[in-house]
Scaffold this motif. Sequence first.
Motif, short mmCIF file in Angstrom:
data_model
loop_
_atom_site.label_atom_id
_atom_site.label_comp_id
_atom_site.label_asym_id
_atom_site.label_seq_id
_atom_site.Cartn_x
_atom_site.Cartn_y
_atom_site.Cartn_z
N VAL A 161 23.55 12.71 60.30
CA VAL A 161 23.25 14.10 60.65
C VAL A 161 21.97 14.48 59.90
O VAL A 161 21.93 14.44 58.66
CB VAL A 161 24.40 15.04 60.26
N VAL A 162 20.94 14.82 60.65
CA VAL A 162 19.63 15.11 60.07
C VAL A 162 19.14 16.46 60.57
O VAL A 162 19.75 17.07 61.47
CB VAL A 162 18.62 14.01 60.44
N ASN A 193 28.03 18.07 58.34
CA ASN A 193 26.99 18.63 57.47
C ASN A 193 25.84 17.64 57.41
O ASN A 193 25.95 16.50 57.84
CB ASN A 193 27.52 18.89 56.06
N LEU A 194 24.74 18.06 56.82
CA LEU A 194 23.61 17.16 56.61
C LEU A 194 24.08 15.94 55.82
O LEU A 194 24.71 16.07 54.77
CB LEU A 194 22.51 17.90 55.84
N SER A 195 23.79 14.73 56.31
CA SER A 195 24.32 13.50 55.69
C SER A 195 23.93 13.38 54.23
O SER A 195 24.74 12.94 53.41
CB SER A 195 23.84 12.28 56.48
N LEU A 196 22.70 13.72 53.89
CA LEU A 196 22.25 13.62 52.51
C LEU A 196 23.11 14.47 51.58
O LEU A 196 23.40 14.07 50.44
CB LEU A 196 20.79 14.04 52.40
N PRO A 237 19.06 29.81 60.16
CA PRO A 237 19.32 28.56 59.41
C PRO A 237 18.49 27.41 59.95
O PRO A 237 18.01 27.43 61.08
CB PRO A 237 20.82 28.33 59.64
N VAL A 238 18.36 26.38 59.12
CA VAL A 238 17.65 25.16 59.53
C VAL A 238 18.60 24.36 60.40
O VAL A 238 19.68 23.97 59.96
CB VAL A 238 17.23 24.34 58.29
N PRO A 239 18.24 24.09 61.67
CA PRO A 239 19.17 23.42 62.60
C PRO A 239 19.37 21.95 62.27
O PRO A 239 18.52 21.30 61.66
CB PRO A 239 18.48 23.59 63.95
N LEU A 240 20.52 21.43 62.71
CA LEU A 240 20.87 20.03 62.48
C LEU A 240 21.00 19.29 63.80
O LEU A 240 21.20 19.90 64.86
CB LEU A 240 22.20 19.94 61.71
N HIS A 241 20.91 17.98 63.70
CA HIS A 241 21.03 17.11 64.88
C HIS A 241 21.83 15.89 64.50
O HIS A 241 21.56 15.25 63.48
CB HIS A 241 19.65 16.72 65.39
N SER A 242 22.82 15.53 65.30
CA SER A 242 23.64 14.35 65.06
C SER A 242 23.06 13.17 65.83
O SER A 242 22.96 13.22 67.06
CB SER A 242 25.09 14.59 65.48
N GLN A 243 22.68 12.11 65.12
CA GLN A 243 22.09 10.94 65.76
C GLN A 243 23.17 9.99 66.26
O GLN A 243 24.34 10.09 65.87
CB GLN A 243 21.17 10.22 64.76
N LEU A 244 22.77 9.05 67.10
CA LEU A 244 23.72 8.10 67.67
C LEU A 244 24.32 7.19 66.59
O LEU A 244 25.43 6.67 66.76
CB LEU A 244 23.03 7.24 68.75
#
Length: 225
Positions: free
Chosen positions: A75-76, A102-105, A64-71
């Motif tokens: 979530v991008v 989940n991805l914010s978008l 899967p395409v990994p996600l990252h949670s920003q400060l």
Amino acid sequence: MRNAAHSSRSGSALRGPSSALPAQVDPSNQLLWRMRLRRIDAEAIRDAILVVSGRLDPSMGGPPVPLHSQLDGMVVIDEKALQSPTAKYRRSVYVLFRRAYNLSLLSVFDQPLVAVTCPQRDASAVPLQSLTMLNDAFVAEQAEAFADRVSQTAGTSGEKPIRSAFRLALGRQPTEAEIRICAQLLQRQAAAYQAGKLPRGQAERKALVQLCHTLLNTSEFLYAE
């Protein structure tokens, strides 16, 4: 018999005068002469944006395409952990889903949480969706790619890029009124950028990016009927 009579009356009301159009006879669609507007699902919105920009990676299978949670809470996609440079443009079905986020978008367009059952998706219409489409970095990036795709085949000024952008984003040709309005937008924005000391070519490209970004924000792009 009563249902048949009601159907006959509805049909007569819908037909109205022989020269009248359904939109004139029943503008609120009370007689269901057309399908009601339905916003497309969150994943389809993201995929459609990638298709229009020409960036969609159609590869199948794999991690899967990994996600990252920003400060800031957004979530991008985690670009540092991608398997390939184009993996961030894969279809939304391959984006990692977690119970916590989940991805914010996708979330802003009512993507359901995987932690609970979802017998039917919500289809809200809230200001955050418009703000996301206007300000999200991913959408802005794809608007630029969309403009580059248009400029490669139709240039950056005149009617040709307008017709090309409408065909790619909305699947139709623009009306004469739309061409006039869009041409005015391109001229006005290009002049504003040139006043800011940008060369003419760059100014016209930036103006085209704004037009492409606007088309991605239209109800016609985000809703099906």
